[in-house]
Design a protein around this motif. Sequence first.
Motif, PDB file in Angstrom:
ATOM      1  N   ASP A 204       0.847  -1.179   0.000  1.00 61.44           N
ATOM      2  CA  ASP A 204       0.000   0.000   0.000  1.00 61.44           C
ATOM      3  C   ASP A 204       0.888   1.235   0.000  1.00 61.44           C
ATOM      4  O   ASP A 204       1.558   1.525   0.980  1.00 61.44           O
ATOM      5  CB  ASP A 204      -0.906   0.001   1.230  1.00 61.44           C
ATOM      6  CG  ASP A 204      -1.916   1.116   1.153  1.00 61.44           C
ATOM      7  OD1 ASP A 204      -2.713   1.107   0.206  1.00 61.44           O
ATOM      8  OD2 ASP A 204      -1.889   2.004   2.015  1.00 61.44           O
ATOM      9  N   PRO A 205       0.914   1.944  -1.120  1.00 58.74           N
ATOM     10  CA  PRO A 205       1.724   3.159  -1.132  1.00 58.74           C
ATOM     11  C   PRO A 205       1.000   4.279  -0.412  1.00 58.74           C
ATOM     12  O   PRO A 205      -0.204   4.468  -0.597  1.00 58.74           O
ATOM     13  CB  PRO A 205       1.891   3.458  -2.626  1.00 58.74           C
ATOM     14  CG  PRO A 205       0.773   2.760  -3.297  1.00 58.74           C
ATOM     15  CD  PRO A 205       0.274   1.679  -2.415  1.00 58.74           C
TER      16      PRO A 205
ATOM     17  N   ILE B 245       1.077   8.280   0.140  1.00 60.14           N
ATOM     18  CA  ILE B 245       1.710   9.472  -0.421  1.00 60.14           C
ATOM     19  C   ILE B 245       1.286  10.691   0.381  1.00 60.14           C
ATOM     20  O   ILE B 245       0.439  10.611   1.267  1.00 60.14           O
ATOM     21  CB  ILE B 245       1.385   9.654  -1.923  1.00 60.14           C
ATOM     22  CG1 ILE B 245      -0.080   9.999  -2.125  1.00 60.14           C
ATOM     23  CG2 ILE B 245       1.730   8.400  -2.694  1.00 60.14           C
ATOM     24  CD1 ILE B 245      -0.377  10.435  -3.536  1.00 60.14           C
TER      25      ILE B 245
ATOM     26  N   TRP C 215      -5.562   2.122 -16.049  1.00 57.50           N
ATOM     27  CA  TRP C 215      -4.966   2.788 -14.889  1.00 57.50           C
ATOM     28  C   TRP C 215      -4.530   4.206 -15.211  1.00 57.50           C
ATOM     29  O   TRP C 215      -4.008   4.893 -14.349  1.00 57.50           O
ATOM     30  CB  TRP C 215      -3.755   2.000 -14.396  1.00 57.50           C
ATOM     31  CG  TRP C 215      -4.073   0.881 -13.463  1.00 57.50           C
ATOM     32  CD1 TRP C 215      -3.883  -0.439 -13.695  1.00 57.50           C
ATOM     33  CD2 TRP C 215      -4.586   0.969 -12.140  1.00 57.50           C
ATOM     34  NE1 TRP C 215      -4.262  -1.177 -12.606  1.00 57.50           N
ATOM     35  CE2 TRP C 215      -4.701  -0.339 -11.637  1.00 57.50           C
ATOM     36  CE3 TRP C 215      -4.987   2.025 -11.322  1.00 57.50           C
ATOM     37  CZ2 TRP C 215      -5.190  -0.624 -10.362  1.00 57.50           C
ATOM     38  CZ3 TRP C 215      -5.470   1.743 -10.048  1.00 57.50           C
ATOM     39  CH2 TRP C 215      -5.578   0.429  -9.585  1.00 57.50           C
ATOM     40  N   GLY C 216      -4.672   4.626 -16.451  1.00 57.28           N
ATOM     41  CA  GLY C 216      -4.280   5.988 -16.777  1.00 57.28           C
ATOM     42  C   GLY C 216      -2.796   6.158 -17.007  1.00 57.28           C
ATOM     43  O   GLY C 216      -2.250   7.233 -16.781  1.00 57.28           O
ATOM     44  N   PHE C 217      -2.113   5.115 -17.455  1.00 60.60           N
ATOM     45  CA  PHE C 217      -0.691   5.228 -17.752  1.00 60.60           C
ATOM     46  C   PHE C 217      -0.485   6.141 -18.950  1.00 60.60           C
ATOM     47  O   PHE C 217      -1.288   6.149 -19.883  1.00 60.60           O
ATOM     48  CB  PHE C 217      -0.101   3.857 -18.102  1.00 60.60           C
ATOM     49  CG  PHE C 217       0.341   3.052 -16.916  1.00 60.60           C
ATOM     50  CD1 PHE C 217      -0.426   2.986 -15.786  1.00 60.60           C
ATOM     51  CD2 PHE C 217       1.535   2.349 -16.943  1.00 60.60           C
ATOM     52  CE1 PHE C 217      -0.022   2.239 -14.695  1.00 60.60           C
ATOM     53  CE2 PHE C 217       1.946   1.594 -15.858  1.00 60.60           C
ATOM     54  CZ  PHE C 217       1.165   1.540 -14.737  1.00 60.60           C
TER      55      PHE C 217
ATOM     56  N   TYR D 250       1.485  10.390 -10.929  1.00 59.32           N
ATOM     57  CA  TYR D 250       0.387  10.240  -9.974  1.00 59.32           C
ATOM     58  C   TYR D 250      -0.554   9.128 -10.430  1.00 59.32           C
ATOM     59  O   TYR D 250      -0.955   8.261  -9.651  1.00 59.32           O
ATOM     60  CB  TYR D 250      -0.327  11.578  -9.910  1.00 59.32           C
ATOM     61  CG  TYR D 250      -1.564  11.684  -9.069  1.00 59.32           C
ATOM     62  CD1 TYR D 250      -1.500  11.559  -7.701  1.00 59.32           C
ATOM     63  CD2 TYR D 250      -2.783  11.956  -9.658  1.00 59.32           C
ATOM     64  CE1 TYR D 250      -2.629  11.697  -6.939  1.00 59.32           C
ATOM     65  CE2 TYR D 250      -3.921  12.105  -8.903  1.00 59.32           C
ATOM     66  CZ  TYR D 250      -3.840  11.974  -7.540  1.00 59.32           C
ATOM     67  OH  TYR D 250      -4.962  12.123  -6.786  1.00 59.32           O
ATOM     68  N   MET D 251      -0.885   9.161 -11.725  1.00 63.85           N
ATOM     69  CA  MET D 251      -1.755   8.126 -12.269  1.00 63.85           C
ATOM     70  C   MET D 251      -1.043   6.776 -12.308  1.00 63.85           C
ATOM     71  O   MET D 251      -1.651   5.736 -12.077  1.00 63.85           O
ATOM     72  CB  MET D 251      -2.177   8.504 -13.686  1.00 63.85           C
ATOM     73  CG  MET D 251      -3.085   9.692 -13.735  1.00 63.85           C
ATOM     74  SD  MET D 251      -4.627   9.313 -12.920  1.00 63.85           S
ATOM     75  CE  MET D 251      -5.581  10.710 -13.355  1.00 63.85           C
TER      76      MET D 251
ATOM     77  N   TYR E 146       1.424   5.720 -10.404  1.00 63.44           N
ATOM     78  CA  TYR E 146       1.767   5.151  -9.105  1.00 63.44           C
ATOM     79  C   TYR E 146       0.578   4.470  -8.435  1.00 63.44           C
ATOM     80  O   TYR E 146       0.759   3.607  -7.604  1.00 63.44           O
ATOM     81  CB  TYR E 146       2.327   6.261  -8.218  1.00 63.44           C
ATOM     82  CG  TYR E 146       3.054   5.780  -6.979  1.00 63.44           C
ATOM     83  CD1 TYR E 146       3.881   4.663  -7.020  1.00 63.44           C
ATOM     84  CD2 TYR E 146       2.933   6.440  -5.775  1.00 63.44           C
ATOM     85  CE1 TYR E 146       4.550   4.240  -5.912  1.00 63.44           C
ATOM     86  CE2 TYR E 146       3.604   6.020  -4.646  1.00 63.44           C
ATOM     87  CZ  TYR E 146       4.415   4.919  -4.716  1.00 63.44           C
ATOM     88  OH  TYR E 146       5.080   4.496  -3.606  1.00 63.44           O
ATOM     89  N   GLN E 147      -0.634   4.861  -8.813  1.00 59.91           N
ATOM     90  CA  GLN E 147      -1.764   4.218  -8.142  1.00 59.91           C
ATOM     91  C   GLN E 147      -1.920   2.759  -8.557  1.00 59.91           C
ATOM     92  O   GLN E 147      -2.568   1.987  -7.863  1.00 59.91           O
ATOM     93  CB  GLN E 147      -3.061   4.988  -8.371  1.00 59.91           C
ATOM     94  CG  GLN E 147      -3.354   5.276  -9.800  1.00 59.91           C
ATOM     95  CD  GLN E 147      -4.670   6.011  -9.949  1.00 59.91           C
ATOM     96  OE1 GLN E 147      -5.580   5.820  -9.189  1.00 59.91           O
ATOM     97  NE2 GLN E 147      -4.754   6.858 -10.948  1.00 59.91           N
TER      98      GLN E 147
ATOM     99  N   GLU F 155      -1.112  -3.189  -7.578  1.00 59.76           N
ATOM    100  CA  GLU F 155      -1.434  -4.278  -8.492  1.00 59.76           C
ATOM    101  C   GLU F 155      -0.176  -4.790  -9.193  1.00 59.76           C
ATOM    102  O   GLU F 155      -0.035  -5.975  -9.460  1.00 59.76           O
ATOM    103  CB  GLU F 155      -2.446  -3.775  -9.524  1.00 59.76           C
ATOM    104  CG  GLU F 155      -3.317  -4.878 -10.071  1.00 59.76           C
ATOM    105  CD  GLU F 155      -4.347  -4.322 -11.036  1.00 59.76           C
ATOM    106  OE1 GLU F 155      -5.426  -3.975 -10.556  1.00 59.76           O
ATOM    107  OE2 GLU F 155      -4.061  -4.253 -12.236  1.00 59.76           O
TER     108      GLU F 155
END
Lengths: 377, 186, 346
Positions: free
Chosen positions: A45-46, A48, A221-223, A343-344, A346-347, A351
């Motif tokens: 669990d990151p 931030i 995931w928005g990469f 930001y996108m 790293y979420q 996974e």
Amino acid sequence: MAQQCPNIPEVGDFVTINIGPSHPAMHGTLRVIAQTDGETILKADPEIGYLHRGVEKLGENLTYHQFIPLTDRLNYCSAITNNVSYEMAVEKLMGLEVPEKAQLIRMIMMELTRISDHIVCIGILGVDLGAFTPYFYLFIQREEIYEIFEWFNGSRLTTTFGRIGGVEADLPEDFEQRWEELKPNLRKAIDETDRLFTHNRIWMDRTIGTTAISPEDALNWGFTGPCLRAAGVKRDLRKDEPYGMYDKVNFEVPTGKHGDVFDRYIVRMIEMEESIKIIDQAFQMYKEMAPDAPLRAKVPKIIKPPEGEVYHAIESPNGELGFFVKSDGSDKPYRIKIRPPCYMIYQAFPELVQGEMIADLIACLSSLNIIAGELDR
Amino acid sequence: MSLKDRVERCLGDYATAFVECRGDLCVEVPVEDVLKVIASLKDELGFDFLSDLFGVDNSVLFEKKAKAAKKKKKAEDEALPGDDVPPPPRFEVNYLLLSLERNERLQVKIRVPEDKPEVDSVTGIWKAATWPEREVYDMYGIKFKGHPDLRRLLMWDEFPAYPLRKDYPLEGQGEERHLSYTTTES
Amino acid sequence: MEDWGIAIIKVVFIWVWTLLCATVMTWVERRGAGMIQDRLGPNRAGPFGLFQPLADGIKLFTKEDIVPANARKILFSLGPILFAIPAFSAYAVIPFGDKIVVGGKEILLQVADVNVGFLYVVAIGSMAVYGIVVGGWGSNNKYSILGGLRSTAQMISYEVPWGLALLAAVLVYGTFSLRQIALAQQGTFLGFLPNWGIFKQPLGFILFIVAAYAEANRVPFDLPEAESEIVAGYHTEYGSMRLGLYLFGEYVNLYTLSALMVTFYFGAWHLPYLDMSKFLGPISYGIASFIVFFLKVAFFLWLFVWVRWTVPRFRYDQLMNLGWKSLIPLALLNLFITALCIQITA
């Protein structure tokens, strides 16, 4: 441990280890709470926010020009791209037409930034995988790039480059000489890194297949940026939504196949080569310009954009870096929203690393090029 | 067919307003229908990428506008008592959508009232919305129904306020002085 | 009584010598890193920064000795000692030269010529792991424990191919005594090659050197102290001279391992095609044999540095796979072939 992550129950023989916020491998102030079974990560669990400075709130209380220095502090490895991205958003809001010469100077500087950012990413990835030497080969050249920045902007890291409507100064006369000196060294450093890493058995074992992501997942995931291209999606805003003068230069957009650490590394390596080509072409165009061509559009002293809201994104070294600027007609932006690329990215981290090993967690983190400054804003 | 026409055809009555600013198209939809709208935009118009999601607090803007309108009214000296229109909902949440195939961007805007700050979460459609929704919750206090893990993202968990609201002072309210530190005893 | 005196002189000499080498090794490593990485390295203290190790030593000695509040104090203090003692004692049976004749008395350049020297080295070498595990456990830190556990698994796994590779060499020489092994490498092999172990045991040497790197926790097997993953592994909580003991022990281990490589595979103090004892006086021969031996050791010490700054690090499972699935089968194969060859030629 002071705090337990609410997501991760302390059960059984699993060990919860707390990596960061101050840890040699956590770039900046990142923190990951990982539940491990031996060396395998069951859950990560990151957390931030350790570098949260409220840049967006500050922006609402500063004038449009005063905000530029704050954008340096977002992704401090590629400050110029941040500056330009923000300036372009405001220019779009005001409907300004930036002179071509200024656009070329911006392009040259942005590509230099891209190289230095990729150098940081690859160098640190090497260090995190235990190979120190290429880091120095690359960083010596990065130092040279920073020399150029310093001599052009007056500062190395926090450049505050450009002004709304153009740039503040012309390229100094001996830029060509400096660049011609730098170019072969840069190529040599890239080549040496390539020879030390790419076909190295240990390097391949460590990176190929590690924390791979499919193109569908990456999009979900928005990469953006190198991490998305490594997954095999050919998307580069420089090509797809050309801004500045990028539609007038030739360059290739490299893509990977598997979206693993190795592909991310390779994509970045090729992009550095492409950036060198872009700088060459841009400088060629620059030389053909009249020496007294304007550097800045006609901009009023106090910038008061008309009421409205725009979003403008450019391809930063990490991916799509966008600025949403909403104006209420006054001299201060009503709302600035920054869309930082990592930001996108790293979420998706939990996974990506689930089921991998602790060493892979570190490799993944460095290959994604997470910069705490733009992550937390 | 222009993007606006296509969006209009796709959304029908759901689209309550269109705003265009420097080529950026923004469509406003009712807050209850956001899931439906976003799903149909994704399936029918190919907006398959969530570029960003963020909130805006419009309270100051509306106040300013109301003041200006009042001034204007006073200047015109028209006596129309009881004609004060209730201001539109305070918050807005914006979704920046992107169609990779057509290279088009679309901004979807919903207005969220202060007394009922609840929006359906789009994390089921895009995982990319996970952190941005948490951030909007963190910064504005807008709750996302159906979000798998709605915690504060950037501020610490015990933080009592919502810092990006316009009524939150820039220099803070000294919350850091009341931080509770947990210590481990041996 | 006289023998005792000589023995004590030898012990003190080799102890001081290895310590000195370990100290200089820290300097070599850092200057070597600088050389490889296109930078300077420490160059301020003394000529070429040669006094840097001294400065480091003073720093380590004078730093505050901190024991973390939650550490198990006895184990925490025991760890570095358990690590350093085997490191220093392993060298006892390894020769550092042939012999020197002083006053008509023949002195072997070796602390003790034990006839089971090989077993002694293997046994003492495997003791080092206790120091690491005890230290890691006693620190009461998750990173330390992880480092300690990694180290245990790694050292135990790699002792097997290490021992098996040496065993094949022992088969070739037919003796457990390291002096006899060294002496057996004089002359030529097959008429044109120096009679060195490397030519009789090429696979054995490769296995040995790989396993030796793992035994010494050096890159690419430096997982127990992988600074980017688990901070500093088992010595995360250590400071001052306790840390110094760990670091010193590591360099002494390197020296021992290099000396083993030279003794087993690189003809100890013999020069190829040249018998020094024939044209050198008894004293100068002793000194020359010591120098030749040391130069060979120095090469392998440099190799440790060289490799460290060139390759990345393995991952834990890859390390285990390499050890158990590649090295051990190969070592067994090597042993089998060696035994077969000896059987046929006998």
